[in-house]
Scaffold this active site. Structure first.
Site, PDB file in Angstrom:
ATOM      1  N   CYS A  42       0.840  -1.194   0.000  1.00  0.00           N
ATOM      2  CA  CYS A  42       0.000   0.000   0.000  1.00  0.00           C
ATOM      3  C   CYS A  42       0.878   1.248   0.000  1.00  0.00           C
ATOM      4  O   CYS A  42       1.994   1.237   0.523  1.00  0.00           O
ATOM      5  CB  CYS A  42      -0.918   0.007   1.225  1.00  0.00           C
ATOM      6  SG  CYS A  42      -2.063   1.416   1.233  1.00  0.00           S
ATOM      7  N   ASP A  44       0.405   3.772   1.703  1.00  0.00           N
ATOM      8  CA  ASP A  44       0.325   4.373   3.044  1.00  0.00           C
ATOM      9  C   ASP A  44       1.718   4.702   3.604  1.00  0.00           C
ATOM     10  O   ASP A  44       2.607   3.857   3.593  1.00  0.00           O
ATOM     11  CB  ASP A  44      -0.392   3.374   3.969  1.00  0.00           C
ATOM     12  CG  ASP A  44      -0.804   4.012   5.291  1.00  0.00           C
ATOM     13  OD1 ASP A  44       0.073   4.535   5.999  1.00  0.00           O
ATOM     14  OD2 ASP A  44      -2.012   3.982   5.611  1.00  0.00           O
ATOM     15  N   ARG A  46       2.746   4.914   6.471  1.00  0.00           N
ATOM     16  CA  ARG A  46       3.148   4.185   7.688  1.00  0.00           C
ATOM     17  C   ARG A  46       3.649   2.780   7.393  1.00  0.00           C
ATOM     18  O   ARG A  46       3.950   2.022   8.326  1.00  0.00           O
ATOM     19  CB  ARG A  46       1.943   4.114   8.649  1.00  0.00           C
ATOM     20  CG  ARG A  46       1.432   5.478   9.078  1.00  0.00           C
ATOM     21  CD  ARG A  46       0.067   5.377   9.696  1.00  0.00           C
ATOM     22  NE  ARG A  46      -0.937   4.924   8.717  1.00  0.00           N
ATOM     23  CZ  ARG A  46      -2.221   4.715   9.003  1.00  0.00           C
ATOM     24  NH1 ARG A  46      -2.658   4.908  10.232  1.00  0.00           N
ATOM     25  NH2 ARG A  46      -3.063   4.314   8.060  1.00  0.00           N
ATOM     26  N   HIS A  98      -2.209  -4.023   4.879  1.00  0.00           N
ATOM     27  CA  HIS A  98      -2.016  -3.629   6.288  1.00  0.00           C
ATOM     28  C   HIS A  98      -3.356  -3.322   6.936  1.00  0.00           C
ATOM     29  O   HIS A  98      -4.248  -2.760   6.300  1.00  0.00           O
ATOM     30  CB  HIS A  98      -1.063  -2.427   6.393  1.00  0.00           C
ATOM     31  CG  HIS A  98      -1.622  -1.153   5.842  1.00  0.00           C
ATOM     32  ND1 HIS A  98      -2.097  -0.146   6.653  1.00  0.00           N
ATOM     33  CD2 HIS A  98      -1.807  -0.715   4.576  1.00  0.00           C
ATOM     34  CE1 HIS A  98      -2.534   0.856   5.904  1.00  0.00           C
ATOM     35  NE2 HIS A  98      -2.372   0.530   4.638  1.00  0.00           N
ATOM     36  N   CYS A 101      -5.994   0.117   6.960  1.00  0.00           N
ATOM     37  CA  CYS A 101      -5.798   0.710   5.628  1.00  0.00           C
ATOM     38  C   CYS A 101      -6.983   1.623   5.279  1.00  0.00           C
ATOM     39  O   CYS A 101      -8.130   1.178   5.274  1.00  0.00           O
ATOM     40  CB  CYS A 101      -5.664  -0.398   4.584  1.00  0.00           C
ATOM     41  SG  CYS A 101      -5.387   0.227   2.914  1.00  0.00           S
TER      42      CYS A 101
HETATM   43 CO    CO Z   1      -3.406   1.231   3.014  1.00  0.00          CO
END
Ligand code: CO
Length: 219
Positions: A42, A44, A46, A98, A101
């Site tokens: 992803c 993302d 993090r 994750h 998400c």
């Molecule tokens: Co995500």
């Protein structure tokens, strides 16, 4: 003041540090990259791929998009996969989702965020496909967490179904496809029981892994 001043400062410090630890570090990377792994994760912020699995530059080939999707006609993702498999000859492809998400949650809740809704339709389609399993009141884990796991499994199966991977297996090139999920809460990866190294085992493994979603606690 330059808007990116602090990033340039960080970068100079990082490069200095890398050379102090290994004077040949950049020289070696210039020669060639020979990663053993492809990471499909992803976007993302993090979930930084290299850091999570403790790999250095040059060791992990990476493709990231919102909700770690492998769409059959996405030339961007397919090009990364083709280059990784055919040219770099990576042996391990990891699809990593994750928990927490935003893409999964938006799709699960039908929350609208603009154009990205179209991309996340792929996640909504996974939700529709496994609706009865997702609505099982006896299942372990929240609905978004289970949808996150099912989405990883679907995307990992998509990787197996590409002409790229099918052709590699046909010519007996060693190539494993994995489905894993990362937890923001403890920084640990969970294995979803999907590890496939050949065409015939893909669907049975996939079905077994799908059945396990919501049945066992991921620790
Ligand atoms: Co995500």
């Amino acid at each position: 003041m330059h808007q990116l001043e602090s990033l340039f400062a960080n970068n100079r410090a990082w490069a200095r540090d890398a050379v102090s630890r290994d004077p040949d570090f950049f020289r070696r990377l210039c020669d060639q990259q020979s990663p053993r792994y492809l990471w499909i994760g992803c976007a993302d912020s993090r979930v930084p791929a290299n850091e999570i699995v403790g790999l250095l530059p040059g060791e992990l080939f990476v493709h990231r998009n919102v909700a770690n999707l492998v769409v059959h006609t996405d030339l961007n993702c397919l090009s990364v996969l083709q280059f990784a498999v055919d040219v770099l000859r990576v042996e391990q492809v990891i699809v990593c989702g994750h928990y927490g998400c935003g893409g999964i949650e938006a799709a699960a809740l039908g929350r609208s965020q603009g154009l990205i809704d179209n991309w996340l339709r792929h996640v909504a389609a996974v939700q529709t496909r496994y609706q009865s399993q997702l609505e099982n009141p006896g299942a372990v884990g929240s609905l978004p967490d289970r949808l996150c796991e099912l989405n990883v499994l679907e995307q990992a199966l998509h990787v197996c179904q590409t002409t790229i991977v099918q052709d590699a297996w046909r010519r007996s090139q060693p190539l494993w496809i994995h489905g894993v999920v990362y937890s923001l809460q403890d920084g640990l990866l969970r294995d979803l029981g999907f590890e496939v190294s050949g065409s015939l085992e893909a669907v049975p493994r996939f079905e077994r892994a799908v059945m396990a979603v919501g049945r066992e606690r991921r620790t």
